[in-house]
Design a protein around this motif. Structure first.
Motif, PDB file in Angstrom:
ATOM      1  N   GLU A  36       8.672  14.679 -47.351  1.00 43.59           N
ATOM      2  CA  GLU A  36       8.438  15.585 -46.226  1.00 43.59           C
ATOM      3  C   GLU A  36       7.138  15.254 -45.495  1.00 43.59           C
ATOM      4  O   GLU A  36       7.004  15.556 -44.301  1.00 43.59           O
ATOM      5  N   THR A  93       8.356  12.780 -43.122  1.00 44.17           N
ATOM      6  CA  THR A  93       9.073  13.488 -42.053  1.00 44.17           C
ATOM      7  C   THR A  93       8.088  14.064 -41.042  1.00 44.17           C
ATOM      8  O   THR A  93       8.278  13.947 -39.826  1.00 44.17           O
ATOM      9  N   ALA A 141      16.486  14.263 -44.484  1.00 45.43           N
ATOM     10  CA  ALA A 141      15.454  13.574 -43.692  1.00 45.43           C
ATOM     11  C   ALA A 141      16.070  12.362 -43.010  1.00 45.43           C
ATOM     12  O   ALA A 141      15.660  11.226 -43.236  1.00 45.43           O
ATOM     13  N   ARG A 177      10.797  21.447 -42.031  1.00 45.31           N
ATOM     14  CA  ARG A 177      10.431  21.968 -43.349  1.00 45.31           C
ATOM     15  C   ARG A 177      11.124  23.302 -43.629  1.00 45.31           C
ATOM     16  O   ARG A 177      11.555  23.563 -44.770  1.00 45.31           O
TER      17      ARG A 177
END
Length: 347
Positions: free
Chosen positions: A145, A148, A222, A324
Motif C-alpha cells: 500500500e 500504491t 493494487a 486505502r
C-alpha cells in the motif's frame, strides 16, 4: 491484512514453464508450473510430510515430486504416489485457481466459487497487436500500500523524478479523483508547460510547451493502469504521443512487494533502441529514485501501521486515501470487489 477474495498477479506468463517456479504471495509460498497441455498449476509450496519446498523438486508429467521423500502430488494438490507404500488420502496440499490473461498469470486466494474472471481489470493493451510492449518485474522492500500511495499521488514525480519523467508543472497540475464502485480514477492535467525531459525526447526533442496528462486507474487490491502522454499545447491528445503503463502490485510479505510493470505504445513500433530507452528510464525512475525512497519510508515505519502513525493528509492524497479505504472495507468484509470499470464505461 490481505484481501482474500481477489485476483493477484503471480507472474508473467513467460516466467512459467515446465520447471517448478517459486513465488511468495501474501506470505504464502506458491509453486507454479505448466502441465503437459500448457495449463498452469499453482500449489502451496510445502509438502505436508516434512514441509519441504516443492519447487526444489521435479515435474513428472503433470505432477510434481517432493525432493525430500519422493511423495508425488497431482495438479489438484492430492498426493497420488508414495514410493514408501500406499499414498495416504490425507496427504493433500492447497491448490489455487489460476487464470492466464493479458499475458499475466492471475491467482485467486479466496473462495473458489467466487473466482469470477470478470473481476480481473482490463489490461488488454498488453495483448493489442497494434501496440509494442516493454515489461518486467521488480521486488520492493515496502508494504504494497505504500507503493500504491506512491502511484496514486503523482505529484511526487515533480520532485523525485525532476531530471527525467518529472517537471515543475506536475506539482501544480489540476488533480481530479473519481470513484465508481471499487474503481478509482486519479487524473492529473498539466497544461501549457515544458515537457518533462524524457517526454520531450520521446516527442522528437519537441522543445516547446505541451499539455501533459497522467491519468491513473486503480482497482483492488493494487492493479493500476497509467495513461500518460504529451501533446502540443491546446491540441487533442491524439495529436501527441502517449503510453499505457501497467503498475500491478502483489504483496510478497508485510514489508515486501512484487511490482509488475509494463509500458505499451503505438509509436516507434520497430525501434528496439526505443525499447531500451523506455526500459532504462523506467529503471532510473523506479529502481534509482522511487525504490530507495519507499524502502526508507518502510524502514522509518518499522512494524507500525500506517493509520496508527497519524499521517498528515494533503489534498492531493485523495486518490491514495480512497484506495486505502476500499482495501480496508474489503478486508473487513464491509464490501466486495465490484466489476472493474474503464474510462469508456463512464462515457
Amino acid at each position: 491484512m490481505y484481501i482474500e477474495d481477489a485476483w493477484y498477479v503471480a507472474a508473467w506468463g513467460r516466467e512459467i514453464d515446465r520447471q517448478p517456479f517459486a513465488r511468495r504471495i501474501c506470505d504464502v509460498p506458491i509453486v507454479l508450473y505448466r502441465t503437459s497441455d500448457g495449463a498452469i498449476s499453482a500449489l502451496h509450496d510445502q509438502c505436508p510430510h516434512r514441509f519441504a519446498p516443492l519447487h526444489l523438486g521435479v515435474v513428472e508429467g503433470d505432477r510434481i515430486q517432493c525432493p525430500y521423500h519422493g511423495l508425488v502430488f497431482a495438479a489438484d494438490g492430492q498426493c497420488v504416489h508414495s514410493p514408501h507404500g500406499h499414498a495416504p488420502s490425507a496427504a493433500r496440499i492447497r491448490a489455487f485457481r489460476v487464470v492466464e490473461r493479458y499475458s499475466l498469470v492471475w491467482i485467486w486466494f479466496g473462495d473458489p466459487d467466487k473466482a469470477e474472471v470478470e473481476l480481473i481489470p482490463d489490461f488488454s493493451c498488453l495483448v493489442d497487436p497494434d501496440l509494442r510492449t516493454v515489461s518486467g518485474v521488480f521486488t520492493v522492500g515496502a508494504h504494497y500500500e505504500l507503493v500504491t500511495d506512491n502511484l496514486m499521488d503523482l505529484s511526487h514525480v515533480a520532485f523525485l523524478h525532476k531530471n527525467g519523467i518529472g517537471s515543475d508543472a506536475i506539482a501544480t497540475g489540476k488533480h481530479r479523483v473519481q470513484q465508481h464502485g471499487t474503481t478509482i480514477f486519479s487524473d492529473r492535467w498539466c497544461a501549457d508547460a515544458p515537457a518533462p525531459p524524457v517526454w520531450d525526447a520521446l516527442f522528437g526533442d519537441y522543445g516547446r510547451n505541451v499539455d501533459h496528462w497522467l491519468d491513473m486507474r486503480w482497482d483492488p487490491p493494487a492493479n493500476m493502469l497509467l495513461d500518460v502522454g504529451v501533446t502540443p499545447t491546446g491540441q487533442p491528445r491524439d495529436e501527441g504521443i502517449s503510453t499505457l503503463g501497467l503498475d500491478i502490485l502483489t504483496p510478497e510479505t508485510a514489508t515486501t512487494t512484487h511490482y509488475f510493470w509494463a509500458m505499451t505504445r503505438d509509436f516507434g513500433q520497430q525501434d528496439a533502441q526505443l525499447d531500451e530507452m523506455i526500459a532504462g528510464a523506467t529503471e532510473q525512475a523506479f529502481q534509482q529514485e522511487d525504490l530507495p525512497m519507499l524502502e526508507a519510508v518502510q524502514k522509518q515505519m518499522g512494524s507500525r501501521a500506517f493509520d496508527a502513525m497519524k499521517p498528515l493528509l494533503l489534498p492531493f492524497d485523495e486518490g491514495a486515501v480512497r484506495a486505502r479505504r476500499v482495501v480496508a472495507a474489503v478486508v473487513e468484509g464491509r464490501r466486495s470487489i465490484e466489476r472493474p470499470l474503464t474510462k469508456k464505461d463512464l462515457r
